[in-house]
Scaffold this active site. Structure first.
Site, PDB file in Angstrom:
ATOM      1  N   LYS A  97       0.815  -1.218   0.000  1.00  0.00           N
ATOM      2  CA  LYS A  97       0.000   0.000   0.000  1.00  0.00           C
ATOM      3  C   LYS A  97       0.846   1.264   0.000  1.00  0.00           C
ATOM      4  CE  LYS A  97      -3.604  -2.406   2.432  1.00  0.00           C
ATOM      5  NZ  LYS A  97      -2.767  -3.621   2.473  1.00  0.00           N
ATOM      6  N   ARG A  98       2.016   1.179   0.540  1.00  0.00           N
ATOM      7  CA  ARG A  98       2.887   2.348   0.608  1.00  0.00           C
ATOM      8  C   ARG A  98       3.268   2.847  -0.785  1.00  0.00           C
ATOM      9  NH1 ARG A  98       7.258  -0.131   2.030  1.00  0.00           N
ATOM     10  NH2 ARG A  98       8.366   1.779   1.566  1.00  0.00           N
TER      11      ARG A  98
END
Length: 509
Positions: A256-257
């Site tokens: 997700k980063r």
RNA sequence: GGCCCGUUGGUCUAGCGGUUAGGACGCCUCCCUUUCACGGAGGAGAUCACGGGUUCGAUUCCCGUACGGGUCACCA
């Protein structure tokens, strides 16, 4: 023997591009060999199963253009295709009994606390982590009977062999060897009676006639357990294909980063499924040679396991954009209209650009404009869209790019006004000339637009078109960049142009 | 830390003993042109991770080293 591959996702979270790429590989491989691809839901972990995710998985692979012949949604000769249901039907029971009887599995009554302690001890003493015997691998029948009598719920573990070389034949890497003494005894059946992946997936792969197991590289270290399971049963193992992981720009596993990872986020962001599928299958796979832009059919026809790469690849969002732009430009006018209208009416789009992570007010505004224009004047939109087609890289960009066509009053770019409306002696005359030429007309052709502007250029004795074109463009669109002036004038039409020109006149300094 | 896997320009990759190491994205220049974009033509950018072998010859084969990744749950 005909090819049967399975895509076996676990419904524990939204599928991301890495998961879908694996599904794509399954699909292309099956199609290339005229085989069958089936979907099997691996929901043996009741606690981690997330409601709705199963639907999202199916929706993601469907959107990606993947075709499967058997699955939880369409049944098939080996139904059910959901492991929780298979467990309820008692499908796994005879097989665990068989293993217990043959001595290849045993019951272990360790408590979670005891296992924790064991791991701590192993860590402190720098021993290999894992269950290499514990208290129960060689427990006497009496001891086991006693534990059972006391009502304790055991897990059932696979008894890994000792002093043996376990060989995994990986289609990408070749022969991979593991010393069996270093492989611990995995749990096959949990204390709640549910099978683990190790057990259920292998039993199902056998039962469902799987010829090739295509899965992520993260499985390679447990592959010797799987291989041994097949051996313990005396079954022919499938061919294992461990595909490399996808990494983000920073070299770490995609997460997700790194921004978007959920497959359906790309749909919301305005990517075409063909482009995305084309792009991600090229991470870790190559047809050999220089081919890059390929349709699903083309990829399927030349998809070979040999083209699979053993090393991880980085997800390059810039290149995806380029590829998406390519696919957008290849759309016919009809396809373009249907893609964009489908896109702007999709509720997940506004939600996406309105979200904290991807907030983009300009996109939200432009897309809303486009959506209402579709409702009020679809013919007009149909003429507008092709004008921006070669200038955008995502469907979302049509919003901001086309906005000036739909607003009553364009938003002027400061720098543009500064450059073309200030200290340019001829601009007022230009606007008056255009107004005079437009006044009273209901429509105007591209050639007439050209002639109108050219006329002014000739009158004023200007050497180039620029001094007339640029101010006119700013007056009509508010910007310095955009479609060709005459193209945009034709589509805008006299009425809109007149009011814009009048307003622009007031801004001349 | 143990085990396993990997390593070609910044990125995706072609290559499968002898190549000026090819293509694509990105970047730069020029052309086209009414801007932007598209398109076209060029350019910069790789001692093929490093060190040993094998070989007449290694990016290609073998062995080490370094670095990177994966995995070590009653999760998948």
């Amino acid at each position: 023997m005909s090819v049967r591959v399975r895509y076996a996702p676990s419904p524990t979270g939204s599928p991301h591009v890495g998961n879908i790429r694996t599904a794509l590989f399954c699909h292309f491989f099956a199609r290339h060999h005229d085989g069958v691809m089936f979907v099997r839901i691996e929901d043996t972990d009741r606690a981690r199963t997330v409601p709705g995710v199963e639907q999202e998985i199916l929706e993601s692979i469907r959107w990606a253009g993947i075709e499967w012949q058997e699955g939880p949604d369409k049944g098939g000769p080996f139904a059910p295709y959901k492991q929780s249901e298979r467990q309820e039907q008692g499908i796994y029971q005879p097989y665990i009994d068989e293993l217990l009887n043959s001595g290849n599995a045993y019951k272990a009554f360790d408590t979670p606390e005891e296992l924790d302690e064991m791991r701590q001890y192993q860590q402190i003493n720098k021993k290999p982590f894992g269950y290499f015997g514990g208290a129960w691998r060689d427990a006497t029948p009496a001891l086991v009977g006693e534990a059972e009598a006391s009502g304790k719920k055991p897990v059932i573990r696979l008894r890994m062999p000792r002093g043996k070389m376990l060989v995994v034949n990986d289609a990408i890497r070749g022969r991979v060897e593991f010393e069996s003494d270093l492989v611990d005894d995995p749990v096959l059946i949990k204390a709640d009676g549910m099978p683990t992946y190790h057990f259920a997936a292998m039993v199902d792969d056998h039962l469902m006639g799987t010829t090739h197991v295509i899965r992520g590289e993260e499985w390679i270290s447990s592959a010797p357990k799987h291989v041994w399971l097949f051996e313990a049963f005396g079954w022919e193992p499938p061919v294992f294909v461990h595909v490399p992981v996808i990494k983000g720009k920073d070299g770490a596993k995609l997460s997700k980063r790194h921004g978007d990872t959920k497959m359906l986020d790309y749909r919301a962001a305005g990517y075409l499924p063909g482009a995305l599928a084309n792009f991600i299958t090229l991470i870790g796979w190559s047809p050999g040679g220089d081919r890059e832009i390929m349709s699903m059919e083309e990829i399927a026809s030349c998809f070979k396991l040999e083209g699979l790469q053993p090393s991880p690849g980085v997800f390059d969002a810039d290149k995806l954009k380029w590829m998406n732009g390519n696919y957008i430009r290849a759309l016919t006018p009809e396809q373009l209209i249907s893609e964009v209208s489908g896109y702007v009416t999709n509720s997940e789009v506004a939600a996406y650009f309105g979200s904290e992570d991807h907030g983009d007010p300009l996109a939200v505004e432009g897309l809303a404009l486009l959506k209402s224009a579709f409702e009020s004047n679809p013919a007009y939109v149909g003429r507008v869209l092709p004008l921006e087609q070669e200038r955008v890289t995502t469907l979302a960009e049509f919003g901001p790019a086309c906005a000036f066509f739909f607003v009553d009053e364009v938003t002027f770019d400061e720098k543009a006004v500064e450059k073309w409306f200030v200290g340019q002696g001829h601009v007022e005359a230009l606007f008056n000339h255009l107004i005079a030429g437009l006044d009273g007309r209901s429509s105007i052709s591209l050639e007439e637009c050209r002639a109108l502007v050219q006329q002014f250029v000739d009158q004023e004795g200007l050497e180039k078109l620029g001094p007339a074109v640029h101010p006119a463009r700013v007056a009509l669109t508010g910007k310095t960049a955009g479609p060709g002036l005459f193209e945009l004038m034709e589509v805008l039409g006299p009425a809109r142009m007149l009011s814009r020109l009048q307003r622009a006149k007031g801004m001349i300094r």
